[in-house]
Motif scaffolding. Structure first.
Motif, PDB file in Angstrom:
ATOM      1  N   ARG A 194       1.480  -1.294  -0.137  1.00 15.78           N
ATOM      2  CA  ARG A 194       0.073   0.323  -0.425  1.00 15.78           C
ATOM      3  C   ARG A 194       1.055   1.319  -0.127  1.00 15.78           C
ATOM      4  O   ARG A 194       1.387   1.498   0.410  1.00 15.78           O
ATOM      5  CB  ARG A 194      -1.426   0.380   1.035  1.00 15.78           C
ATOM      6  N   ASN A 195       0.000   2.208  -0.992  1.00 15.58           N
ATOM      7  CA  ASN A 195       1.321   3.566  -0.708  1.00 15.58           C
ATOM      8  C   ASN A 195       0.407   4.491  -0.266  1.00 15.58           C
ATOM      9  O   ASN A 195      -0.783   4.143  -1.077  1.00 15.58           O
ATOM     10  CB  ASN A 195       1.587   4.340  -2.507  1.00 15.58           C
ATOM     11  N   LYS A 196       0.721   5.133   1.011  1.00 11.87           N
ATOM     12  CA  LYS A 196      -0.503   5.832   1.944  1.00 11.87           C
ATOM     13  C   LYS A 196      -0.663   6.925   1.286  1.00 11.87           C
ATOM     14  O   LYS A 196      -1.605   7.918   1.583  1.00 11.87           O
ATOM     15  CB  LYS A 196       0.056   5.598   2.863  1.00 11.87           C
ATOM     16  N   THR A 197      -0.007   6.914   0.160  1.00 12.16           N
ATOM     17  CA  THR A 197       0.146   8.503  -0.423  1.00 12.16           C
ATOM     18  C   THR A 197      -1.641   8.723  -1.447  1.00 12.16           C
ATOM     19  O   THR A 197      -2.248   9.068  -1.272  1.00 12.16           O
ATOM     20  CB  THR A 197       1.260   9.324  -1.070  1.00 12.16           C
ATOM     21  N   SER A 198      -0.561   8.122  -2.236  1.00 12.67           N
ATOM     22  CA  SER A 198      -2.002   7.587  -2.744  1.00 12.67           C
ATOM     23  C   SER A 198      -2.704   6.428  -2.730  1.00 12.67           C
ATOM     24  O   SER A 198      -3.635   6.661  -3.714  1.00 12.67           O
ATOM     25  CB  SER A 198      -1.441   6.670  -4.625  1.00 12.67           C
ATOM     26  N   ASN A 199      -2.911   6.046  -2.191  1.00 13.56           N
ATOM     27  CA  ASN A 199      -3.905   5.266  -1.311  1.00 13.56           C
ATOM     28  C   ASN A 199      -4.030   3.738  -2.576  1.00 13.56           C
ATOM     29  O   ASN A 199      -5.157   2.753  -1.821  1.00 13.56           O
ATOM     30  CB  ASN A 199      -5.475   5.595  -0.979  1.00 13.56           C
ATOM     31  N   ASP A 279       0.221   4.082 -11.263  1.00 11.26           N
ATOM     32  CA  ASP A 279       0.876   5.192 -10.370  1.00 11.26           C
ATOM     33  C   ASP A 279       1.610   6.465 -10.847  1.00 11.26           C
ATOM     34  O   ASP A 279       1.806   6.424 -12.094  1.00 11.26           O
ATOM     35  CB  ASP A 279       2.151   3.974  -9.588  1.00 11.26           C
ATOM     36  N   GLU A 280       1.883   7.364 -10.345  1.00  7.49           N
ATOM     37  CA  GLU A 280       2.016   8.809 -10.830  1.00  7.49           C
ATOM     38  C   GLU A 280       4.035   8.155 -11.433  1.00  7.49           C
ATOM     39  O   GLU A 280       4.399   7.486 -10.681  1.00  7.49           O
ATOM     40  CB  GLU A 280       2.427   9.647 -10.249  1.00  7.49           C
ATOM     41  N   PRO A 281       4.601   8.568 -12.394  1.00  3.15           N
ATOM     42  CA  PRO A 281       3.987   9.857 -13.304  1.00  3.15           C
ATOM     43  C   PRO A 281       3.431   9.101 -14.931  1.00  3.15           C
ATOM     44  O   PRO A 281       2.941  10.266 -15.715  1.00  3.15           O
ATOM     45  CB  PRO A 281       4.591  10.642 -13.690  1.00  3.15           C
TER      46      PRO A 281
HETATM   47  C1  LIG Z   1       2.947   6.994  -3.622  1.00  5.02           C
HETATM   48  O1  LIG Z   1       2.254   7.397  -3.985  1.00  5.02           O
HETATM   49  C2  LIG Z   1       2.879   9.323  -4.352  1.00  5.02           C
HETATM   50  C3  LIG Z   1       1.601   9.652  -4.747  1.00  5.02           C
HETATM   51  O2  LIG Z   1       1.068   9.115  -6.092  1.00  5.02           O
HETATM   52  C4  LIG Z   1       4.755   9.173  -5.069  1.00  5.02           C
HETATM   53  O3  LIG Z   1       4.377  10.550  -5.251  1.00  5.02           O
HETATM   54  C5  LIG Z   1       5.059   7.991  -4.569  1.00  5.02           C
HETATM   55  O4  LIG Z   1       6.441   7.858  -5.081  1.00  5.02           O
HETATM   56  C6  LIG Z   1       4.556   6.913  -4.356  1.00  5.02           C
HETATM   57  N1  LIG Z   1       5.607   6.006  -3.654  1.00  5.02           N
HETATM   58  C7  LIG Z   1       5.713   5.095  -4.182  1.00  5.02           C
HETATM   59  C8  LIG Z   1       6.958   3.837  -2.525  1.00  5.02           C
HETATM   60  O5  LIG Z   1       5.868   4.560  -5.236  1.00  5.02           O
END
Ligand SMILES: *[C@@H]1O[C@H](CO)[C@@H](O)[C@H](O)[C@H]1NC(C)=O
Ligand SMILES: *[C@@H]1O[C@H](CO)[C@@H](O)[C@H](O)[C@H]1NC(C)=O
Ligand SMILES: *[C@@H]1O[C@H](CO)[C@@H](O)[C@H](O)[C@H]1NC(C)=O
Ligand SMILES: *[C@@H]1O[C@H](CO)[C@@H](O)[C@H](O)[C@H]1NC(C)=O
Ligand SMILES: *[C@@H]1O[C@H](CO)[C@@H](O)[C@H](O)[C@H]1NC(C)=O
Ligand SMILES: *[C@@H]1O[C@H](CO)[C@@H](O)[C@H](O)[C@H]1NC(C)=O
Ligand SMILES: *[C@@H]1O[C@H](CO)[C@@H](O)[C@H](O)[C@H]1NC(C)=O
Ligand SMILES: *[C@@H]1O[C@H](CO)[C@@H](O)[C@H](O)[C@H]1NC(C)=O
Ligand SMILES: *[C@@H]1O[C@H](CO)[C@@H](O)[C@H](O)[C@H]1NC(C)=O
Length: 388
Positions: A194-199, A279-281
């Protein structure tokens, strides 16, 4: 050319429309289901056939279409001998994909009011395999042994744990050890991917961190693959239908679902669909595209989540917008009046190097059960809502 989800609601209420002979007035679920009967889809124990046939079963059941229901009931029944032997099943081959058919068996077991005991025999053979299943050091089921040793993929949570939970609900509802074990499978995936920023969650992880793609700290692969997240999202919705509310795992699973729904909503493209690599970008990047199967899975998961009280009503526009996109872009009408379903990526596997280049270079298929099945799931939910 196609009615939007909201105008379909009006159509469904109109007896004039239903009386018309043009099959554009058939509900999309049974129309797609019937269309597939002419597209040489056969039932077997593979998870793709299992999911497609679950879609047909949901459509047939909702609309009480006896001929479709007979078809799917016979197709599933033919997989199990009268003494409960599941055809082509190898009890010493441990691959979570092989467990998915267990859900079809349990559905028809319950539909028979528990009289078709051959389904119980076959399902208990699958279930007993879980007691022997090779696991990671922290207790996660290997995705497949020996090739994906110590790996858990989000897809596998859907394949194994929806069956494990439904089986436990039917046969061992008081087995707390089993319920805790089911929640553990989700916990492990959450902790590592889980990425806690992007969820959002990465496609999978390797607890031994040996895979070429494994992050040295978490073991996670680098990318968020849309269908893996789609399977996982549906798994949360399905398992929560049966998970005992009084056990601590319930609140955790609900939390995982809600936060994932946030991530999924945020990642929705303005077209209404979701990118293959989420996932970004990467959304919008060259090679990436809006993929059909995950769009169908998220639509279904949101609609069923709302109907069953797991998700908030405010999320419905996300699903309706996605459904409209599917009608516009992925559902095509053949000259002979049947429907096809386009835009499903054939596969995404962590047997690869896990790179962006890998995912975007996998071919796209028409009439793939991994997309058309979930489209029927989503359609039945939409049609149920329109009926209510
Ligand atoms: C988690 O998500 C954020 C926002 O999309 C991104 O900037 C970050 O690189 C991500 N982290 C990982 C470990 O993929
Ligand atoms: C029911 O299913 C049959 C067989 O697939 C199909 O021919 C028929 O059009 C369906 N009816 C409705 C109302 O969906
Ligand atoms: C309709 O056309 C599709 C696409 O060519 C084909 O796969 C299907 O078998 C046809 N179905 C019928 C009932 O003719
Ligand atoms: C189930 O029936 C098949 C076919 O008759 C037979 O080959 C098989 O040995 C039987 N299995 C068991 C466990 O009795
Ligand atoms: C069953 O699976 C095991 C483990 O992969 C394999 O060694 C064995 O050959 C398989 N048996 C059959 C009959 O395919
Ligand atoms: C199962 O039981 C229900 C309610 O008692 C009944 O309506 C239904 O016909 C039964 N189904 C079968 C297949 O026996
Ligand atoms: C309960 O579930 C556990 C874990 O899957 C299993 O080992 C055990 O045999 C089950 N107990 C019963 C009574 O079914
Ligand atoms: C749709 O209508 C056409 C022509 O009336 C018919 O041949 C076809 O089988 C129908 N398809 C479905 C899926 O009902
Ligand atoms: C990963 O595999 C893809 C093909 O699947 C290839 O295009 C790419 O160059 C590979 N990347 C690396 C870093 O090996």
């Amino acid at each position: 050319m196609y009615s939007s989800a909201t105008s379909l609601a009006l159509l469904a209420c109109s007896s004039i429309a239903l009386a018309a002979s043009d099959n554009t007035t058939l509900p999309y679920s049974t129309w797609m289901a019937t269309s597939f009967l002419s597209k040489s889809q056969t039932m077997n124990s593979h998870y793709v056939a299992s999911v497609l046939h679950e879609g047909i079963e949901k459509a047939a059941t909702l609309h009480q279409n006896t001929s479709l229901l007979n078809y799917v009931s016979n197709a599933v029944s033919a997989q199990v001998l009268p003494n409960g032997t599941l055809l082509n099943w190898n009890s010493s081959f441990y691959s979570v994909d092989e467990l998915r058919i267990g859900n079809n068996l349990l559905h028809f077991y319950l539909a028979s009011n528990r009289t078709e005991t051959k389904y119980a025999v076959a399902a208990s053979a699958l279930r007993s395999q879980l007691d022997r299943w090779p696991r990671t050091p922290t207790g996660g089921f290997f995705h497949r042994d020996p090739v994906y040793r110590n790996q858990m993929w989000l897809d596998g949570i859907y394949m194994a744990d929806t069956f494990y939970a439904t089986y436990t609900h039917i046969f061992e509802p008081a087995n707390t050890t089993a319920w805790n074990d089911i929640a553990l499978q989700f916990d492990l995936v959450e902790q590592h991917t889980r990425n806690k920023t992007s969820n959002l969650l990465a496609h999978g992880y390797d607890e031994s961190k040996k895979a070429v793609w494994a992050d040295p700290v978490t073991g996670a692969c680098p990318h968020v693959w849309d269908r893996a997240v789609g399977w996982y999202f549906m798994a949360l919705v399905e398992v929560l239908q049966v998970y005992p509310k009084n056990l601590p795992g319930y609140a955790r699973l609900r939390g995982y679902l809600t936060t994932l729904a946030d991530g999924v909503e945020k990642a929705q493209d303005e077209s209404g669909g979701w990118w293959l690599v989420m996932d970004e970008p990467y959304p919008g990047m060259k090679g990436n595209y809006i993929e059909a199967s995950a769009t169908a899975m998220f639509t279904y998961g949101i609609l069923k989540g709302i109907r069953t009280g797991l998700l908030e009503e405010r999320r419905r526009p996300t699903a309706l917008k996605a459904y409209d996109l599917m009608l516009d872009r992925f559902v095509t009408r053949e000259k002979n009046g049947t429907l096809s379903f386009d835009g499903t990526v054939v596969v995404g596997s962590l047997s690869s190097n896990g790179s962006y280049e890998y995912y975007v270079n996998v071919p796209i298929a028409r009439n793939d059960g991994k997309g058309a099945g979930p489209f029927m799931f989503a359609s039945t939910e939409l049609e149920l809502w329109q009926q209510s």
